[in-house]
Design a protein around this motif. Sequence first.
Motif, PDB file in Angstrom:
ATOM      1  N   HIS A 112      47.241  31.834  40.213  1.00 54.93           N
ATOM      2  CA  HIS A 112      47.082  32.976  41.109  1.00 54.93           C
ATOM      3  C   HIS A 112      45.835  33.738  40.672  1.00 54.93           C
ATOM      4  O   HIS A 112      45.694  34.083  39.503  1.00 54.93           O
ATOM      5  CB  HIS A 112      48.299  33.900  41.043  1.00 54.93           C
TER       6      HIS A 112
ATOM      7  N   PRO B 299      51.450  36.883  40.539  1.00 54.01           N
ATOM      8  CA  PRO B 299      52.050  36.173  41.683  1.00 54.01           C
ATOM      9  C   PRO B 299      52.829  37.042  42.664  1.00 54.01           C
ATOM     10  O   PRO B 299      52.839  36.769  43.855  1.00 54.01           O
ATOM     11  CB  PRO B 299      52.975  35.153  41.024  1.00 54.01           C
ATOM     12  N   ASP B 300      53.485  38.084  42.221  1.00 57.46           N
ATOM     13  CA  ASP B 300      54.291  38.915  43.114  1.00 57.46           C
ATOM     14  C   ASP B 300      53.489  39.976  43.866  1.00 57.46           C
ATOM     15  O   ASP B 300      54.030  40.681  44.705  1.00 57.46           O
ATOM     16  CB  ASP B 300      55.414  39.600  42.327  1.00 57.46           C
TER      17      ASP B 300
ATOM     18  N   SER C 103      47.464  38.859  45.511  1.00 60.81           N
ATOM     19  CA  SER C 103      47.348  37.614  44.769  1.00 60.81           C
ATOM     20  C   SER C 103      46.883  36.494  45.692  1.00 60.81           C
ATOM     21  O   SER C 103      47.285  36.411  46.846  1.00 60.81           O
ATOM     22  CB  SER C 103      48.705  37.242  44.159  1.00 60.81           C
TER      23      SER C 103
ATOM     24  N   PRO D 165      47.095  32.559  45.739  1.00 54.77           N
ATOM     25  CA  PRO D 165      47.572  31.326  45.106  1.00 54.77           C
ATOM     26  C   PRO D 165      46.600  30.180  45.375  1.00 54.77           C
ATOM     27  O   PRO D 165      46.131  30.006  46.496  1.00 54.77           O
ATOM     28  CB  PRO D 165      48.921  31.076  45.768  1.00 54.77           C
TER      29      PRO D 165
END
Length: 86
Positions: free
Chosen positions: A14, A19-20, A24, A26
Amino acid sequence: MGAVRLRNLLGPVHLYAPPDSPTSLPVDAGQVVTVAGPLEEADDAYLCGEGDQVRAFPKSRWQVEKTPQRTKQADQDTVSEKGGGS
């Protein structure tokens, strides 16, 4: 400023945020991303961006991809698809 195309050589990662996070980005293994340039090289990383926006991309994970070259035939095909040309 320009742009730099980088290929992820390893597993998923990421960019820019955890990631959350909604910011971000990916990136899967083998995927190519475009990031802000210009590009400079350090011993172990590619440095992309300007001023306080410079980011380091480790050479062990990233490979610089050349921007695809446009060919005369590709340009002619584009004109033909749009209904232009002679």
